[in-house]
Design a protein around this motif. Structure first.
Motif, PDB file in Angstrom:
ATOM      1  N   ALA A  90      -4.359  16.025  -3.361  1.00 27.88           N
ATOM      2  CA  ALA A  90      -4.068  16.679  -4.646  1.00 27.88           C
ATOM      3  C   ALA A  90      -4.846  16.063  -5.794  1.00 27.88           C
ATOM      4  CB  ALA A  90      -2.573  16.618  -4.937  1.00 27.88           C
ATOM      5  N   LEU A  91      -5.067  14.756  -5.724  1.00 26.51           N
ATOM      6  CA  LEU A  91      -5.753  14.057  -6.815  1.00 26.51           C
ATOM      7  C   LEU A  91      -7.224  13.816  -6.549  1.00 26.51           C
ATOM      8  CD1 LEU A  91      -2.921  11.523  -7.612  1.00 26.51           C
ATOM      9  CD2 LEU A  91      -3.685  13.421  -9.060  1.00 26.51           C
ATOM     10  N   GLY A  92      -7.691  14.167  -5.359  1.00 25.15           N
ATOM     11  CA  GLY A  92      -9.091  13.960  -5.025  1.00 25.15           C
ATOM     12  C   GLY A  92      -9.464  12.489  -4.947  1.00 25.15           C
ATOM     13  N   LEU A  93      -8.538  11.676  -4.446  1.00 25.57           N
ATOM     14  CA  LEU A  93      -8.756  10.234  -4.338  1.00 25.57           C
ATOM     15  C   LEU A  93      -8.665   9.813  -2.877  1.00 25.57           C
ATOM     16  CD1 LEU A  93      -6.505   9.145  -7.316  1.00 25.57           C
ATOM     17  CD2 LEU A  93      -9.003   9.124  -7.261  1.00 25.57           C
ATOM     18  N   PRO A  94      -9.269   8.668  -2.531  1.00 27.68           N
ATOM     19  CA  PRO A  94      -9.181   8.202  -1.147  1.00 27.68           C
ATOM     20  C   PRO A  94      -7.733   7.937  -0.736  1.00 27.68           C
ATOM     21  CG  PRO A  94     -10.807   6.928  -2.379  1.00 27.68           C
ATOM     22  CD  PRO A  94     -10.079   7.786  -3.368  1.00 27.68           C
ATOM     23  N   GLU A  95      -7.404   8.278   0.488  1.00 28.74           N
ATOM     24  CA  GLU A  95      -6.046   8.064   0.978  1.00 28.74           C
ATOM     25  C   GLU A  95      -5.661   6.594   0.946  1.00 28.74           C
ATOM     26  OE1 GLU A  95      -3.282   9.255   4.793  1.00 28.74           O
ATOM     27  OE2 GLU A  95      -5.129  10.378   4.420  1.00 28.74           O
ATOM     28  N   ALA A  96      -6.647   5.721   1.068  1.00 30.34           N
ATOM     29  CA  ALA A  96      -6.375   4.278   1.044  1.00 30.34           C
ATOM     30  C   ALA A  96      -5.730   3.860  -0.275  1.00 30.34           C
ATOM     31  CB  ALA A  96      -7.673   3.500   1.268  1.00 30.34           C
ATOM     32  N   ASP A  97      -5.979   4.614  -1.350  1.00 33.88           N
ATOM     33  CA  ASP A  97      -5.362   4.299  -2.643  1.00 33.88           C
ATOM     34  C   ASP A  97      -3.838   4.389  -2.580  1.00 33.88           C
ATOM     35  OD1 ASP A  97      -7.962   4.152  -3.541  1.00 33.88           O
ATOM     36  OD2 ASP A  97      -7.714   5.627  -5.137  1.00 33.88           O
ATOM     37  N   PHE A  98      -3.314   5.150  -1.631  1.00 40.69           N
ATOM     38  CA  PHE A  98      -1.870   5.385  -1.524  1.00 40.69           C
ATOM     39  C   PHE A  98      -1.273   4.863  -0.222  1.00 40.69           C
ATOM     40  CE2 PHE A  98      -3.760   8.839  -3.994  1.00 40.69           C
ATOM     41  CZ  PHE A  98      -3.098   8.687  -5.193  1.00 40.69           C
ATOM     42  N   ALA A  99      -2.071   4.735   0.809  1.00 41.41           N
ATOM     43  CA  ALA A  99      -1.561   4.482   2.153  1.00 41.41           C
ATOM     44  C   ALA A  99      -0.836   3.135   2.284  1.00 41.41           C
ATOM     45  CB  ALA A  99      -2.691   4.564   3.166  1.00 41.41           C
ATOM     46  N   ALA A 100      -1.366   2.084   1.708  1.00 41.90           N
ATOM     47  CA  ALA A 100      -0.740   0.771   1.867  1.00 41.90           C
ATOM     48  C   ALA A 100       0.667   0.748   1.268  1.00 41.90           C
ATOM     49  CB  ALA A 100      -1.598  -0.315   1.228  1.00 41.90           C
ATOM     50  N   ALA A 101       0.802   1.298   0.074  1.00 44.28           N
ATOM     51  CA  ALA A 101       2.123   1.330  -0.567  1.00 44.28           C
ATOM     52  C   ALA A 101       3.077   2.236   0.196  1.00 44.28           C
ATOM     53  CB  ALA A 101       2.004   1.783  -2.015  1.00 44.28           C
ATOM     54  N   ALA A 102       2.571   3.339   0.715  1.00 44.13           N
ATOM     55  CA  ALA A 102       3.425   4.256   1.479  1.00 44.13           C
ATOM     56  C   ALA A 102       3.881   3.613   2.785  1.00 44.13           C
ATOM     57  CB  ALA A 102       2.687   5.556   1.763  1.00 44.13           C
ATOM     58  N   ALA A 103       3.005   2.842   3.422  1.00 40.64           N
ATOM     59  CA  ALA A 103       3.361   2.167   4.675  1.00 40.64           C
ATOM     60  C   ALA A 103       4.446   1.126   4.462  1.00 40.64           C
ATOM     61  CB  ALA A 103       2.124   1.533   5.298  1.00 40.64           C
ATOM     62  N   ALA A 104       4.466   0.530   3.295  1.00 43.90           N
ATOM     63  CA  ALA A 104       5.469  -0.487   2.991  1.00 43.90           C
ATOM     64  C   ALA A 104       6.840   0.129   2.716  1.00 43.90           C
ATOM     65  CB  ALA A 104       5.028  -1.314   1.802  1.00 43.90           C
ATOM     66  N   ALA A 105       6.868   1.433   2.471  1.00 43.98           N
ATOM     67  CA  ALA A 105       8.131   2.093   2.127  1.00 43.98           C
ATOM     68  C   ALA A 105       9.018   2.286   3.337  1.00 43.98           C
ATOM     69  CB  ALA A 105       7.839   3.460   1.490  1.00 43.98           C
TER      70      ALA A 105
END
Length: 105
Positions: A90-105
């Motif tokens: 949706a934001l046109g950004l690399p998934e890595a920008d979000f993946a680490a924080a999401a994995a910690a959830a």
């Protein structure tokens, strides 16, 4: 870009997460978790994440609707990892920008 109020940016992406627990307890459980994660992952970005009522398809919980530039996409069976993928797209950004924080959830 600022909308006239100091420090307040306009959302360019709207995220709606079904949190209607009285309709289906799956939405009531995973919806608030996804909503909190969406807000955390996008806190410094032009995104507004909101809880919404039943959108249909409760058997597909977590239900997430993404509204951007006059277009809407609806996702079901969304997990924290899936949310990271949805936000990056949706934001046109690399998934890595979000993946680490999401994995910690």
């Amino acid at each position: 870009t600022p909308d006239g109020e100091a420090g307040v940016a306009r959302a360019i992406v709207w995220i709606f997460v079904c949190c209607h627990g009285s309709r289906d307890r799956r939405c009531g459980k995973c919806g608030p978790e996804l909503l909190d994660l969406s807000r955390e992952l996008t806190k410094d970005r032009p995104v507004t994440s909101l809880a919404c009522s039943h959108v249909g398809g409760h058997v597909y919980a977590g239900n997430v609707i993404v509204y951007k530039a006059g277009e809407m996409d609806w996702f079901g069976y969304v997990t924290p990892a899936g949310l990271a993928s949805i936000l990056s797209s949706a934001l046109g950004l690399p998934e890595a920008d979000f993946a680490a924080a999401a994995a910690a959830a």
